[in-house]
Design an enzyme around this catalytic site. Structure first.
Site, PDB file in Angstrom:
ATOM      1  N   ASP A 441       0.825  -1.209   0.000  1.00  0.00           N
ATOM      2  CA  ASP A 441       0.000   0.000   0.000  1.00  0.00           C
ATOM      3  C   ASP A 441       0.861   1.262   0.000  1.00  0.00           C
ATOM      4  OD1 ASP A 441      -2.437   1.338  -0.035  1.00  0.00           O
ATOM      5  OD2 ASP A 441      -3.268   0.180   1.628  1.00  0.00           O
ATOM      6  N   ASP A 498     -10.482   1.610  -3.820  1.00  0.00           N
ATOM      7  CA  ASP A 498     -10.940   1.247  -2.478  1.00  0.00           C
ATOM      8  C   ASP A 498     -12.458   1.136  -2.417  1.00  0.00           C
ATOM      9  OD1 ASP A 498      -8.543   0.912  -1.210  1.00  0.00           O
ATOM     10  OD2 ASP A 498      -8.466   2.917  -0.331  1.00  0.00           O
TER      11      ASP A 498
END
Length: 694
Positions: A441, A498
């Site tokens: 990430d 997301d």
């Protein structure tokens, strides 16, 4: 004197020409030229006239337009000497090495001690051209701007398409008309970015998804970029891509652009899309397990967030496996004292409070269920509240009083000590536990753009790839903030967004398919009540939207009703049964005049079968669905077409259509010219249609 060179395959010819030893220009890029074409005559035929108010010769729109040639548009190079004095090189062609698939141009300015090199590579199996540039200097210089080799833009294009975006809203299409002057797009976030995907599509005339002439470019760089689409006063047009200007923060003697990937099509935007999809899948990505089917993914993030309890994780893993998951990914919260997003980034040691016996109990349990194990890292970041930052505050990029993002700072990836520390911490986990997957990430923008950040990250990924070649890595950056062919040369999957809202995902996946194949595009079944949009979406829609790409689940499977679990198991079983051909399928976007319909066709590599996904996102203006034209079929072939019966109840359809009750056999010509008639459905619904050549 005119010198000419070419690259050519069955679909296209690229011709470069140099006159009187100057920097070469792209003088032709189009359909394959006849064998007898005289390329010198062709190049001479592109010479421009001169009229009042002009220079006595039009400066070359070369692969690196030069200020020293009185070029008035955006130059391809901007450099300064070590003391800051602007340099205006005048390059003379030194050599051109031309093989069947590569063309290497070398030019030199002897007075300034500069060498320019451009490399064009035509990959015949995909018809994608890769082009990159380099600049070398005998003494240190400052680099402000270096474009990858410059291509002309089509004269008959009246618009350009590129993409903006945001968190949970990636790949938002932007249509801009061509006008005199430049469309200049600067991404200075320091990562590929949600905001501006590094690509442009140029349709000629009324070209659309399924028909017409189109050219497209993508810049494979994981840092900030600049794009220039410029129309000069004389009408010529150029496309430039390069690193964001001024992001090389030190002098040097050699610099290079990233690769620009170029494709052209006479079959609409789908032609370019298929070229990019195949090229990325077959020539860019390094697959750790090329012969292994893509595993169904389970990620625990939206089930537990930071609340890690071993017994609950074991129960969740059992339910995920029963639904068909084949990989379990432990997300954020397993390390340091990480109970929320305010602390512990950088402290990559297992939290003994949550895992007193380490990760062995969880990993062993996951593997006993027949799943592999994956884990989350955010290596490039550090929290001020962390042991790492307290020990090495000088390792953070930027000022101590800068604005934080998600309570975190960025580590300086140009510092070898930082890269070595991160390698040791990640390698320690990979060496002890049987990990086959990393979710990598990157949750904030840089305090200022610095090309060395992306270079350091690439170096770390490459080292891990060499030492742990069995481990797959996903590029996640607050969802889709770092998606490009550069990062995908070092990773194998992207987290597209997301947002697990299936309705939003339909659009995001649809636009991203212009560049990304199914194999790399993660798509998960989210919670019934979506955490990022608040929308409540039926399980049929959530499951089938995830099944369009690399399928996974990201919700608490304990929330599923018995009926929902059956639907999800059925769709997952369908995906597993078909993944061997869908993984290599071409994704063709279908044209629809109804803005509430988003549709695509996935065509097997041998053309023997296809699957069509038709999403009804909102209420259409007309009463009944318009016939949906398919694409990419053989006009004279016959296809057995069937509507899958597991797409949910449909009270909007009172009588149904032929497909509602039985398969039909229709010609490719009919399916592509008349199209499929589908039943009426309510908004937030999806139809799935299978086709097989008979």
């Amino acid at each position: 004197m005119m010198q000419v060179w070419k690259l050519e395959d069955q679909r296209q010819t690229l011709v470069l020409a140099s006159e009187d030893g100057r920097m070469p220009s792209v003088v032709y890029w189009g359909g394959k030229l006849p064998k007898g074409e005289d390329l010198a005559v062709l190049a001479q035929a592109t010479r421009l006239d001169v009229t009042s108010g002009m220079l006595d010769r039009s400066p070359d729109l070369s692969i690196c337009p030069e200020v020293s040639q009185s070029f008035s548009g955006q130059p391809g190079l901007a450099i300064r000497s070590e003391d800051g004095t602007p340099l205006r090189p005048r390059f003379a062609l030194e050599s051109v090495d031309n093989t069947d698939d590569t063309l290497t141009v070398t030019a030199r300015d002897a007075a300034l001690g500069l060498t320019y090199r451009a490399v064009f590579t035509l990959v015949h199996s995909t018809s994608v051209i890769e082009a990159r540039s380099e600049i070398g200097s005998l003494s240190p210089i400052w680099l402000d701007w270096l474009a990858a080799p410059v291509f002309p833009a089509p004269q008959l294009a009246d618009r350009m398409i590129d993409f903006s975006g945001r968190w949970c809203g990636e790949f938002q299409r932007v249509d801009t008309p061509w006008t005199p002057g430049a469309r200049l797009r600067d991404n200075r976030t320091g990562r590929t970015g949600h905001e501006y995907f590094p690509a442009i599509i140029l349709p000629v005339g009324d070209a659309r998804n399924t028909a017409g002439e189109v050219v497209a470019f993508h810049y494979g760089w994981s840092g900030g970029h600049r794009m220039v689409a410029e129309e000069l006063p004389d009408g010529r047009r150029q496309i430039q891509f390069g690193h964001a200007p001024g992001t090389h923060l030190a002098t040097g003697t050699s610099f290079a652009s990233a690769t620009v990937f170029a494709a052209r099509s006479e079959d609409g935007m789908n032609g370019c899309a298929v070229a990019f999809q195949r090229h990325l899948r077959d020539h860019v990505v390094r697959w750790p397990h090329p012969d292994r089917p893509r595993p169904v993914h389970y990620n625990c993030w939206e089930a537990i967030y930071f609340d890690h309890k071993l017994d609950e994780l074991k129960e969740i893993a059992e339910r995920a496996a029963a639904l068909g998951a084949e990989r379990f990914v432990l997300d954020d919260g397993w390390f340091g004292r990480r109970d929320d997003d305010t602390s512990s980034l950088g402290d990559w040691d297992i939290d003994a409070r949550k895992y007193p016996d380490g990760l062995d109990p969880l990993v062993s349990h996951v593997k006993s269920l027949g799943m592999t194990f994956g884990i989350w890292f955010e290596p490039e970041m550090v929290n001020p509240d962390s042991d790492l930052y307290r020990a090495h505050p000088d390792w953070a990029l930027g000022d101590a009083d800068q604005i934080t993002g998600r309570q975190q700072l960025v580590l300086d990836m140009s510092n070898p000590a930082v890269v070595e520390y991160l390698y040791r911490k990640i390698a320690a986990v990979l060496s002890v536990y049987d990990v086959d997957y990393i979710k990598w990430d990157h949750n904030r923008v840089l305090p200022y753009p610095d090309a060395a950040q992306a270079e350091g990250t690439w170096e770390l990924l490459e080292r891990l790839g060499r030492d742990f070649p069995e481990v797959e890595i996903e590029s996640c950056s607050s969802g889709g903030g770092r998606i490009d062919f550069g990062i995908l040369g070092r990773t194998q999957r992207v987290w597209l967004s997301d947002s697990n809202d299936a309705i939003e995902r339909l659009r995001i996946q649809h636009e991203a398919a212009l560049f990304l194949p199914m194999a790399v595009t993660g798509s998960h079944v989210g919670p019934r009540h979506c955490h990022t949009s608040g929308r409540v979406i039926d399980i049929h829609v959530r499951a089938w939207v995830a099944a369009q790409r690399h399928m996974g689940f990201e919700m608490d499977p304990r929330e599923l009703t018995d009926d929902e679990a059956v639907v999800l198991k059925d769709v997952t079983a369908w995906w597993k049964t078909n993944r061997n051909w869908t993984i290599a399928a071409d994704i063709l976007r279908l044209d629809s005049v109804d803005p509430e319909v988003t549709a695509e066709l996935q065509r097997a590599a041998d053309g023997s079968r296809f699957i069509v996904f038709v999403g009804q996102t909102g209420t259409s203006a007309q009463v009944l669905p318009r016939p949906l034209r398919l694409s990419g079929l053989e006009v004279d072939a016959m296809y057995k077409v069937a509507l899958l019966d597991s797409v949910g109840n449909n009270p909007a359809s009172r009588k149904g259509v032929t497909l509602s009750t039985a398969p039909v056999v229709l010609s490719g010509r009919f399916l592509m010219q008349q199209g499929l008639s589908l039943p009426k459905c309510f908004p937030q619904s999806i139809w799935v249609v299978e086709g097989e050549r008979v």
